[in-house]
Design a protein around this motif. Structure first.
Motif, PDB file in Angstrom:
ATOM      1  N   GLY A 175       6.444   4.978 -12.160  1.00  0.00           N
ATOM      2  CA  GLY A 175       5.159   5.552 -12.595  1.00  0.00           C
ATOM      3  C   GLY A 175       4.638   6.585 -11.549  1.00  0.00           C
ATOM      4  N   GLN A 176       3.803   7.351 -12.055  1.00  0.00           N
ATOM      5  CA  GLN A 176       3.078   8.217 -10.858  1.00  0.00           C
ATOM      6  C   GLN A 176       2.508   7.763 -10.098  1.00  0.00           C
ATOM      7  OE1 GLN A 176       0.351  10.947 -12.878  1.00  0.00           O
ATOM      8  NE2 GLN A 176       0.745  12.508 -11.473  1.00  0.00           N
ATOM      9  N   GLN A 177       2.042   6.377 -10.018  1.00  0.00           N
ATOM     10  CA  GLN A 177       1.272   5.885  -9.137  1.00  0.00           C
ATOM     11  C   GLN A 177       2.102   5.490  -7.835  1.00  0.00           C
ATOM     12  OE1 GLN A 177       1.726   4.578 -12.039  1.00  0.00           O
ATOM     13  NE2 GLN A 177       2.329   2.382 -11.833  1.00  0.00           N
ATOM     14  N   ASP A 178       3.438   5.397  -8.201  1.00  0.00           N
ATOM     15  CA  ASP A 178       4.316   5.293  -7.020  1.00  0.00           C
ATOM     16  C   ASP A 178       4.257   6.348  -5.937  1.00  0.00           C
ATOM     17  OD1 ASP A 178       4.837   2.676  -8.121  1.00  0.00           O
ATOM     18  OD2 ASP A 178       6.812   3.185  -8.901  1.00  0.00           O
ATOM     19  N   VAL A 179       4.446   7.333  -6.736  1.00  0.00           N
ATOM     20  CA  VAL A 179       4.431   8.724  -5.801  1.00  0.00           C
ATOM     21  C   VAL A 179       3.378   9.109  -5.396  1.00  0.00           C
ATOM     22  CG1 VAL A 179       4.990  11.099  -5.962  1.00  0.00           C
ATOM     23  CG2 VAL A 179       6.235   9.544  -7.483  1.00  0.00           C
ATOM     24  N   ALA A 368      15.442  -5.276  -2.149  1.00  0.00           N
ATOM     25  CA  ALA A 368      16.537  -5.625  -3.212  1.00  0.00           C
ATOM     26  C   ALA A 368      16.045  -6.011  -4.450  1.00  0.00           C
ATOM     27  CB  ALA A 368      16.904  -6.855  -2.792  1.00  0.00           C
ATOM     28  N   ALA A 369      14.734  -6.467  -4.446  1.00  0.00           N
ATOM     29  CA  ALA A 369      14.198  -6.617  -5.862  1.00  0.00           C
ATOM     30  C   ALA A 369      13.681  -5.601  -6.406  1.00  0.00           C
ATOM     31  CB  ALA A 369      12.768  -7.826  -5.788  1.00  0.00           C
ATOM     32  N   TYR A 370      12.956  -4.562  -5.907  1.00  0.00           N
ATOM     33  CA  TYR A 370      12.654  -3.241  -6.324  1.00  0.00           C
ATOM     34  C   TYR A 370      13.889  -2.402  -7.059  1.00  0.00           C
ATOM     35  CZ  TYR A 370      10.980   1.554  -6.642  1.00  0.00           C
ATOM     36  OH  TYR A 370      10.580   2.897  -6.955  1.00  0.00           O
ATOM     37  N   VAL A 375      10.263  -6.241  -8.730  1.00  0.00           N
ATOM     38  CA  VAL A 375       8.983  -6.003  -8.197  1.00  0.00           C
ATOM     39  C   VAL A 375       8.683  -4.582  -8.225  1.00  0.00           C
ATOM     40  CG1 VAL A 375       9.514  -7.980  -6.531  1.00  0.00           C
ATOM     41  CG2 VAL A 375       9.755  -5.588  -5.748  1.00  0.00           C
ATOM     42  N   ASP A 376       7.442  -4.260  -8.358  1.00  0.00           N
ATOM     43  CA  ASP A 376       7.110  -2.677  -8.298  1.00  0.00           C
ATOM     44  C   ASP A 376       7.239  -2.170  -7.115  1.00  0.00           C
ATOM     45  OD1 ASP A 376       4.884  -4.027  -7.136  1.00  0.00           O
ATOM     46  OD2 ASP A 376       3.565  -3.667  -8.768  1.00  0.00           O
ATOM     47  N   PHE A 377       6.890  -0.864  -7.013  1.00  0.00           N
ATOM     48  CA  PHE A 377       6.898  -0.318  -5.778  1.00  0.00           C
ATOM     49  C   PHE A 377       5.749  -0.330  -4.852  1.00  0.00           C
ATOM     50  CE2 PHE A 377       5.707   3.799  -3.270  1.00  0.00           C
ATOM     51  CZ  PHE A 377       6.955   4.051  -2.699  1.00  0.00           C
ATOM     52  N   LEU A 378       4.553  -0.828  -5.170  1.00  0.00           N
ATOM     53  CA  LEU A 378       3.478  -1.180  -4.341  1.00  0.00           C
ATOM     54  C   LEU A 378       3.941  -2.380  -3.567  1.00  0.00           C
ATOM     55  CD1 LEU A 378       0.423  -0.440  -6.960  1.00  0.00           C
ATOM     56  CD2 LEU A 378       1.446   0.959  -5.065  1.00  0.00           C
TER      57      LEU A 378
END
Length: 397
Positions: A175-179, A368-370, A375-378
């Motif tokens: 998602g854009q929120q990761d960036v 590893a989970a990402y 899991v998410d980027f956050l």
């Protein structure tokens, strides 16, 4: 997989290590020696002590004698008028010397010597204060440089992580929120780097000032920043402080000075002597000689000397209380600093052996989970920030 390997290896290698820049090393012992030799505060205190050493001989010396030369004329005011003819006409000289009551001069010299001894302790205190400030500035500089290095190292990692997030966002896997979150963290790192650069500049300027150098003189990289555990107990340090602390020794010298001043005030009840001697040329008549002994009578002792004794007695009591206050203040500061040093060492050990390794493992696991989408980027970014924060906290401790 490649991203996770690069990130974890780099973070693990950087945790609790200082990648020193290739530049001149800044040795703490050399800085201390230079400060002791050239610091203007120390040199001023030294000159004050050297000046004070001259007072003891001044105070213990006799008052300057008074010499008088003159004539007495008869018949008219012209010099030597009537000399040899009138018994009242003469020309001569007289010498007067005041002799303080025995022990007064000795006490005055002892008082000046005690004051000089107190000033010597002031000199030692200035030396210790300057050395402490040099060491504090040195370790502040070391912290700021270490923390800056850690931030730069992790900023590069975060930049690569941002590139991955942007790539995943471009293909619809993130998602854009990761960036945006990664960009925000990069900006936060930049602000912290700016703050640390300001701390570096201030610490370097303080060191140069204490060494009597130009504020812009470049400094090298601090060495000898490995943590060391306290080997002395608080009781041993307290005993050493009672024997050697300039603050206590100064107050002790002032107590001794007040005791001597009280003794001197009591001596003022006794009269001082004034010796007079003169020779007079009478011309053709026999020469005349004069000798006399005078006394300075303390006839106002009930309102002068007695008040002086009361004054010095009160000052002696005040000096004793000042010593007690200084001892209490020193004991408090020693306890406070000892507790802070002990706690800081425990924190460093905890960060080095437990907190940072565990945070690094959490980061590796989240990476590893990402990669598998578990899991998410956050979560990854949060673990990454914790590793960085704990490493900086280690350097700060």
């Amino acid at each position: 997989m490649v991203l996770r390997t690069v990130l974890v290896l780099t973070v693990s290698a950087g945790a609790l290590l200082w990648a020193q820049a290739v530049e001149e090393q800044l040795d703490l012992d050399e800085l201390v020696a230079e400060a002791l030799a050239y610091n203007p505060e120390i040199r001023a205190a030294q000159k004050r002590y050297e000046a004070s050493r001259q007072r003891s001989s001044q105070e213990s010396s006799l008052p300057d004698p008074v010499a008088t030369i003159g004539y007495a004329s008869s018949g008219n005011p012209l010099p030597l008028a009537g000399i040899g003819q009138a018994p009242s006409a003469n020309a001569g000289a007289m010498l007067m010397q005041e002799l303080p009551f025995p022990a007064k001069l000795k006490l005055r010299g002892q008082i000046a010597a005690k004051e000089s001894a107190a000033i010597l302790e002031d000199y030692h205190a200035v030396q210790l204060d300057v050395v402490a400030r040099v060491k504090q500035a040195y370790y502040k500089l070391a912290y700021a440089r270490q923390a800056s290095e850690a931030l730069r190292r992790n900023r590069d990692l975060l930049g690569r992580l941002l590139e991955v997030a942007e790539a995943r966002y471009a293909v619809g896997k993130a998602g854009q929120q990761d960036v945006l979150k990664a960009q925000t963290e990069l900006s936060i790192l930049e602000t912290r780097l700016i703050q640390l650069q300001q701390e570096i500049a201030v610490s370097e300027a303080e060191i140069n000032s204490l060494l009597n150098r130009h504020p812009q003189t470049p400094l090298g990289h601090p060495t000898s920043t490995e943590p060391k555990q306290l080997t002395l107990t608080l009781e041993e340090l307290s005993e050493a402080a009672r024997r050697n602390a300039p603050l206590l020794l100064r107050e002790q010298r002032m107590v001794e000075r007040s005791q001597q001043a009280l003794n001197l005030a009591r001596k003022d009840f006794y009269p001082d002597l004034i010796l007079n001697g003169g020779y007079y040329d009478m011309g053709r008549m026999p020469s005349m000689y004069e000798f006399s002994v005078g006394l300075k009578l303390p006839i106002f002792a009930w309102r002068k000397q007695r008040a002086k004794v009361n004054e010095e007695r009160a000052l002696l009591q005040a000096a004793g209380k000042s010593y007690e206050a200084a001892a209490q203040e020193l004991a408090f500061k020693l306890k406070e600093d000892y507790s802070a040093a002990s706690a800081a060492y425990k924190l460093m050990e905890l960060y080095r052996k437990t907190v940072v390794p565990q945070a690094s493992l959490a980061l590796e696991s989240s990476l590893a989970a990402y990669e598998t989408g578990a899991v998410d980027f956050l979560t990854v970014l949060s673990n990454f920030s914790r590793v960085l924060e704990y490493e900086v906290n280690y350097y700060e401790a």
